[in-house]
Each structure stands twice: as structure tokens, then as C-alpha cells.
Design a protein around this motif. Structure first.
Motif, PDB file in Angstrom:
ATOM      1  N   MET A   8       0.894  -1.388   0.030  1.00 41.82           N
ATOM      2  CA  MET A   8      -0.211   0.053  -0.079  1.00 41.82           C
ATOM      3  C   MET A   8       0.991   1.154   0.112  1.00 41.82           C
ATOM      4  O   MET A   8       0.300   2.377  -0.394  1.00 41.82           O
ATOM      5  N   PHE A  10       3.697   3.615  -1.520  1.00 46.03           N
ATOM      6  CA  PHE A  10       4.450   3.916  -2.728  1.00 46.03           C
ATOM      7  C   PHE A  10       4.952   5.308  -2.718  1.00 46.03           C
ATOM      8  O   PHE A  10       4.399   5.972  -1.903  1.00 46.03           O
ATOM      9  N   GLN A  22       3.642   8.249  -0.298  1.00 46.95           N
ATOM     10  CA  GLN A  22       1.913   7.957  -0.426  1.00 46.95           C
ATOM     11  C   GLN A  22       1.349   6.681   0.197  1.00 46.95           C
ATOM     12  O   GLN A  22       2.261   5.686   0.424  1.00 46.95           O
ATOM     13  N   GLY A  24      -1.586   4.031  -0.545  1.00 48.60           N
ATOM     14  CA  GLY A  24      -2.782   3.535  -1.448  1.00 48.60           C
ATOM     15  C   GLY A  24      -3.942   3.106  -0.878  1.00 48.60           C
ATOM     16  O   GLY A  24      -3.999   2.867   0.269  1.00 48.60           O
ATOM     17  N   PRO A  25      -5.160   3.012  -1.647  1.00 52.10           N
ATOM     18  CA  PRO A  25      -6.274   2.372  -0.900  1.00 52.10           C
ATOM     19  C   PRO A  25      -5.954   0.817  -0.395  1.00 52.10           C
ATOM     20  O   PRO A  25      -4.972   0.076  -0.723  1.00 52.10           O
ATOM     21  N   LYS A  28      -7.869  -4.359  -2.755  1.00 54.32           N
ATOM     22  CA  LYS A  28      -6.874  -4.774  -3.857  1.00 54.32           C
ATOM     23  C   LYS A  28      -8.163  -5.802  -4.613  1.00 54.32           C
ATOM     24  O   LYS A  28      -8.681  -6.716  -3.995  1.00 54.32           O
ATOM     25  N   ALA A  34      -3.110  -2.667 -11.703  1.00 56.23           N
ATOM     26  CA  ALA A  34      -2.942  -1.381 -10.494  1.00 56.23           C
ATOM     27  C   ALA A  34      -2.718  -0.080 -11.482  1.00 56.23           C
ATOM     28  O   ALA A  34      -2.267  -0.218 -12.427  1.00 56.23           O
ATOM     29  N   LYS A  35      -3.090   0.820 -10.988  1.00 57.87           N
ATOM     30  CA  LYS A  35      -3.084   2.086 -11.264  1.00 57.87           C
ATOM     31  C   LYS A  35      -1.883   3.004 -11.262  1.00 57.87           C
ATOM     32  O   LYS A  35      -1.359   2.831  -9.996  1.00 57.87           O
ATOM     33  N   SER A  36      -1.286   3.385 -12.395  1.00 59.82           N
ATOM     34  CA  SER A  36      -0.153   4.299 -12.235  1.00 59.82           C
ATOM     35  C   SER A  36      -0.682   5.776 -11.562  1.00 59.82           C
ATOM     36  O   SER A  36      -1.315   6.165 -11.973  1.00 59.82           O
ATOM     37  N   HIS A  37       0.134   5.978 -10.716  1.00 58.64           N
ATOM     38  CA  HIS A  37      -0.081   7.252  -9.928  1.00 58.64           C
ATOM     39  C   HIS A  37       0.921   8.528 -10.461  1.00 58.64           C
ATOM     40  O   HIS A  37       1.906   8.181 -10.580  1.00 58.64           O
TER      41      HIS A  37
END
Length: 72
Positions: A8, A10, A22, A24-25, A28, A34-37
Motif C-alpha cells: 500500500m 508507494f 503516499q 494507496g487504497p 485489492k 494497478a493504476k499508475s499514480h
């Protein structure tokens, strides 16, 4: 340890700030990628697009708004 094992945490790369940690949510989903941020936009970063393209303001209008410090 649990949060780390769930991957979680990153880091986002910001050109001014460097690495920004950061979280993450917590969920899963098995069948999704996975979304790139990316880092959020800076204040005023998209002014030309929003005011120019979306609101149909011309470049001289945008310059007047900048001189009046209404937009950046």
C-alpha cells in the motif's frame, strides 16, 4: 507490517519535491491492473486549457486575468 505486505505504500516523483511517500487504497481487486499514480497538478497548471479551451477565452483575455492576478 500488514500494510507493507499489501504493498500500500508507494512514492510519487515530483520534479520540485523529489520522492513523496503516499499510501494507496486498502482494497485489492483480483482482476484489475494497478493504476499508475502521478503527482497532483500545481495550482494554475491547467489554466490555459480550462479557461482557453473549455471556456473559449482568447489569449488576450487570459493575459488580462494573469495581470489582475485572478489566474496564474
Amino acid at each position: 507490517p500488514h500494510i507493507r505486505s499489501r504493498e500500500m505504500f508507494f512514492d510519487l516523483e515530483d520534479e520540485d519535491l523529489g520522492r513523496v511517500p503516499q499510501v494507496g487504497p486498502p482494497w485489492k481487486l483480483a482482476n484489475t491492473r494497478a493504476k499508475s499514480h502521478t503527482a497532483p497538478p500545481r495550482t494554475g497548471e491547467h489554466d490555459d486549457e480550462v479557461y482557453g479551451e473549455w471556456l473559449d477565452l482568447q489569449s488576450d483575455d487570459l493575459e488580462k486575468l494573469r495581470k489582475s492576478e485572478i489566474i496564474r
